[in-house]
Design a protein around this motif. Structure first.
Motif, short mmCIF file in Angstrom:
data_model
loop_
_atom_site.label_atom_id
_atom_site.label_comp_id
_atom_site.label_asym_id
_atom_site.label_seq_id
_atom_site.Cartn_x
_atom_site.Cartn_y
_atom_site.Cartn_z
N PRO A 193 0.81 -1.22 0.00
CA PRO A 193 0.00 0.00 0.00
C PRO A 193 0.85 1.28 0.00
CG PRO A 193 -0.86 -1.56 1.59
CD PRO A 193 0.45 -2.10 1.11
N ALA A 194 2.03 1.23 0.64
CA ALA A 194 2.90 2.40 0.67
C ALA A 194 3.34 2.76 -0.74
CB ALA A 194 4.12 2.14 1.53
N LEU A 195 3.55 1.73 -1.55
CA LEU A 195 3.99 1.97 -2.92
C LEU A 195 2.85 2.46 -3.79
CD1 LEU A 195 6.16 -1.25 -3.24
CD2 LEU A 195 6.95 1.10 -2.88
N GLU A 196 1.66 1.94 -3.52
CA GLU A 196 0.52 2.29 -4.37
C GLU A 196 0.12 3.75 -4.23
OE1 GLU A 196 -2.69 -0.51 -3.76
OE2 GLU A 196 -1.31 -2.14 -4.27
N THR A 197 -0.12 4.19 -2.99
CA THR A 197 -0.59 5.57 -2.82
C THR A 197 0.60 6.52 -2.67
OG1 THR A 197 -0.61 5.63 -0.40
CG2 THR A 197 -2.51 4.63 -1.46
N GLY A 198 1.71 6.02 -2.13
CA GLY A 198 2.86 6.89 -1.89
C GLY A 198 2.64 7.88 -0.77
N LYS A 199 1.52 7.75 -0.06
CA LYS A 199 1.18 8.71 0.98
C LYS A 199 0.92 8.02 2.31
CE LYS A 199 -1.00 12.08 -2.11
NZ LYS A 199 -2.22 12.86 -2.37
N ALA A 200 1.20 8.75 3.39
CA ALA A 200 0.93 8.23 4.73
C ALA A 200 -0.58 8.22 4.99
CB ALA A 200 1.63 9.09 5.77
N SER A 201 -0.99 7.37 5.94
CA SER A 201 -2.42 7.29 6.25
C SER A 201 -2.73 7.76 7.68
CB SER A 201 -2.92 5.85 6.05
OG SER A 201 -2.04 4.93 6.67
N TYR A 202 -1.71 8.13 8.43
CA TYR A 202 -1.91 8.67 9.78
C TYR A 202 -0.67 9.48 10.15
CZ TYR A 202 1.06 4.68 10.77
OH TYR A 202 2.09 3.78 10.75
N ILE A 203 -0.81 10.29 11.19
CA ILE A 203 0.32 11.08 11.67
C ILE A 203 0.51 10.78 13.15
CG2 ILE A 203 1.20 13.42 12.09
CD1 ILE A 203 -0.50 14.32 9.67
N LYS A 204 1.66 10.24 13.50
CA LYS A 204 1.90 9.87 14.89
C LYS A 204 2.71 10.98 15.56
CE LYS A 204 3.78 5.88 15.41
NZ LYS A 204 3.97 4.44 15.43
N LEU A 205 2.11 11.59 16.56
CA LEU A 205 2.73 12.72 17.24
C LEU A 205 3.73 12.22 18.28
CD1 LEU A 205 2.62 15.84 17.63
CD2 LEU A 205 0.83 15.45 19.35
N LEU A 206 4.98 12.66 18.18
CA LEU A 206 6.00 12.25 19.15
C LEU A 206 6.24 13.33 20.21
CD1 LEU A 206 8.67 10.60 16.82
CD2 LEU A 206 6.97 9.45 18.24
N GLY A 207 6.08 14.59 19.82
CA GLY A 207 6.32 15.64 20.80
C GLY A 207 5.95 17.00 20.25
N MET A 208 5.79 17.98 21.18
CA MET A 208 5.45 19.34 20.75
C MET A 208 5.85 20.36 21.80
SD MET A 208 1.36 18.82 21.13
CE MET A 208 0.71 17.97 22.57
N SER A 209 6.15 21.55 21.32
CA SER A 209 6.38 22.68 22.21
C SER A 209 5.02 23.35 22.46
CB SER A 209 7.34 23.67 21.55
OG SER A 209 6.69 24.26 20.42
N LYS A 210 5.02 24.41 23.27
CA LYS A 210 3.76 25.13 23.50
C LYS A 210 3.23 25.74 22.20
CE LYS A 210 3.52 26.14 28.38
NZ LYS A 210 2.31 25.35 28.52
N SER A 211 4.14 26.31 21.40
CA SER A 211 3.72 26.87 20.11
C SER A 211 3.21 25.76 19.21
CB SER A 211 4.90 27.55 19.40
OG SER A 211 5.58 28.39 20.28
N GLY A 212 3.89 24.62 19.26
CA GLY A 212 3.48 23.49 18.44
C GLY A 212 2.08 23.05 18.80
N GLN A 213 1.82 22.99 20.09
CA GLN A 213 0.51 22.57 20.58
C GLN A 213 -0.58 23.55 20.10
OE1 GLN A 213 0.47 22.05 24.81
NE2 GLN A 213 -1.58 21.14 24.84
N GLU A 214 -0.25 24.83 20.19
CA GLU A 214 -1.19 25.86 19.76
C GLU A 214 -1.48 25.71 18.27
OE1 GLU A 214 0.26 29.76 20.71
OE2 GLU A 214 -1.34 30.74 19.54
N TYR A 215 -0.42 25.49 17.51
CA TYR A 215 -0.58 25.32 16.06
C TYR A 215 -1.46 24.11 15.74
CZ TYR A 215 0.46 24.55 11.15
OH TYR A 215 0.33 24.34 9.81
#
Lengths: 413, 413
Positions: free
Chosen positions: B325-347
């Motif tokens: 499937p990675a080859l077929e669409t070439g696109k990710a199907s989810y985003i796994k959040l590892l970390g964020m700053s306060k600005s990142g969280q706001e964004y």
């Protein structure tokens, strides 16, 4: 030359085994004793404490003349298949008798049992199913079914572990139309599964392993239960490799395999049935040791042995498709020679040409689907050695020749 | 809020990475930097020196505001697939720019290259095949084909490793019709693959790993090449776990798998092609280390990286059917959040509802075929830890929440 056969694991070789060998010689009057021995993995689903070459030396120095390997496909199996494979090898090596140890101690009850079950097979099978349905384990159900069926006939007590094996030996001889004559000697003092020592010189292999592996007792603590020439090999192994083999040495690989195999590959493994393999996956992540893992996995429905055997098959990646020929024919397709005395060598010379099965001294020269399983088992066993010995052990299966023992001058050649 | 994206591995985070982050802020004028980072296994087919949570902390303390994981299915891949996955994630997070480091240092040559190859694709492909046929490696062939095709156009030099990646980023933006604007900053001083230190404060991640893993230099020897708040994490990791991760930690499992898988299961592994997997099996038995193994396996035909990636897929048991499937669409199907700053969280608060892909904080709450691959990768990585840390690490993937960093008060929450 007259030869008698025995079926053994020698994990490790102890005084009870020595007694069995002596009694076999006495009973049979044979000039040559042929031992069919499990290789790296044993019937109960465990790696052998020490390797098969060391155990072969123990056997030869204590009276066996020929040691051949029971292939993996038969060795890590329930009694029926285990017995079938071993008997087919002894038959092909023309032994006239098979002498096994039993709690029963007399052969007639075994012969009666085989005849009875042969005559009333359907009834027995349906009784076993009934007991399993009531929630009993398979061994318990077979035992209960049998009790019900035999009535007042004098039959072997199939609730005893060595009697079960013995029954299957006699049955295999019967089913394979072999001319081998079954004989039995009474097992003295130490029961098969006894975990405690019951005498000053006789102890079960289970209790010896428990002392060494789980209680971490020094090697000296088991000295009195082993013949000197077995004890020296055990001591030498520990000194050389700084460990004794056991499930905990292989647990990282089992864990790795369970976590990465995926459902499809796991369900293809031999004895992976009724979703049992998924239960293994669920329990393995948080287990710190193999013991802890097994405690989590264990249910009333499955015996510890059944689960351990499944673990071995997962580890070696022995698939249903690899193992099915063993079930179909119930017979071995080759004989792998591990060692021989001078008498053993002479005997092999007299029967080699007549043997129904090829006798293999160097497994590189022979291809067979079951040999591939033997190799995988050897590789897994080798990976359990401390890191700096793995390379050596990963090659041993391909480079070791059968061990030769000069029993007159008592030395290896 | 304006966000700029970067695509990183941080293995480990060094001064060059810090420079790249600073330049990205300067070039883009963005308030938020989003980093898409490889997880436990990297593009070159290696386990990360330290775990992804530690690397996330390094990133947050040095200027990244959001760190998300590039799924395994894209991370351990050739540049084209790697870039496609990463760009699809940045696109879904609405970054306005992607800023990458390159040897070229200017964006126009990349845009020219993409346009050129888009117009003359068929001709390029046939030239690549020709060069491969002549015995060149795949990267070498693409580079030669390109030189021939571009003539006097000012294009990016695709013999340079960062230019290759950059080209694929720009191409992925183009192919995915993304509105992301590509930008590049000149990589200074240390080449991507430079194994030797070329300056007092800038060194490639490769040379830092080499010093620590192969030359077994003390951690202090690389101190001057890492920002303080990266160095402290690296030091802390070593102190806590008494090791640094690398292929040799996983080699026993790879060896085990290669020796027990059998041809059928091995050939089902992603990138197992042209019998390459059988070559791995042949070479693994006698190799005492992963390096030695790779030296035996290596041929002119395959790059070291190509072979290492195959080894990772064998290890994680990532099959063709899992990866397709990675080859077929070439696109990710989810985003796994590892970390964020306060600005990142706001964004994230401002874009979460608009995002085309689910943003996952706790992967237990989400099922996806690629998440299963991420888990297998995490499990394999965990099994490389010293034995008494394995249980803890086998659970980390399921129990760790995204790391929160307060960039004003400079502390983790």
């Amino acid at each position: 030359m007259k030869a008698a056969g025995i079926i053994v694991e020698y994990n490790p070789f102890h005084n009870g085994h020595f007694y069995h060998l002596q009694e076999t010689k006495k009973h049979s009057n044979a000039e040559v004793i042929v031992a069919v021995m499990s290789g790296y993995f044993l019937q109960r689903g465990e790696p052998a404490l020490v390797d098969k070459w060391t155990r072969t030396k123990m056997a030869l120095q204590n009276g066996a003349d020929i040691v051949v390997e029971l292939p993996y496909a038969f060795a890590t199996q329930k009694a029926e298949i285990f017995a079938g494979g071993a008997v087919s090898i002894l038959d092909s090596l023309f032994v006239s008798e098979l002498v096994f140890g039993s709690e029963e101690g007399k052969i007639d009850p075994f012969l009666n049992t085989v005849t009875l079950l042969d005559d009333q097979r359907a009834e027995y099978d349906s009784l076993v199913k009934e007991y399993i349905h009531k929630g009993h384990s398979y061994p318990k159900s077979t035992s209960l079914a049998f009790q019900e069926l035999k009535g007042t006939n004098h039959c072997a007590d199939l609730s005893q572990p060595n009697n079960i094996l013995g029954y299957h030996y006699v049955k295999a001889i019967h089913d394979q139309n072999s001319s081998i004559k079954p004989e039995t000697v009474l097992r003295t003092k130490a029961g098969y599964h006894d975990a405690e020592f019951s005498d000053a010189s006789i102890a079960s292999a289970t209790s010896i392993r428990k002392k060494l592996l789980f209680e971490k007792e020094p090697i000296g603590s088991v000295e009195s239960y082993l013949p000197e020439r077995s004890f020296i090999h055990l001591k030498h192994f520990i000194k050389q490799y700084q460990f004794l083999h056991g499930w905990n040495r292989l647990f990282p690989y089992l864990k790795y395999r369970l976590l990465t195999a995926g459902r499809q590959e796991l369900s293809a493994v031999y004895e992976a049935e009724e979703g049992l393999e998924n239960r293994l996956v669920e329990c393995v992540r948080t287990a710190a040791s193999f013991e802890e893992f097994m405690e989590h996995v264990k249910t009333k429905r499955y015996t510890w042995t059944r689960l351990q055997r499944l673990c071995v098959h997962v580890l070696t990646n022995a698939r249903k498709s690899d193992m099915s020929p063993a079930l179909e024919t119930g017979k071995a397709s080759y004989i792998k020679l591990l060692g021989m005395s001078k008498s053993g060598q002479e005997y092999l010379g007299t029967i080699k040409k007549r043997s129904r099965l090829p006798i293999i001294s160097n497994q590189n020269q022979y291809e067979d689907p079951f040999i591939q399983l033997d190799r995988k088992a050897a590789d897994c066993y080798a990976l359990g050695f401390p890191e700096h010995f793995r390379k050596e052990w990963l090659q041993k299966e391909y480079t070791t020749s059968p061990i030769r023992y000069d029993e007159i001058n008592r030395k290896f050649q």
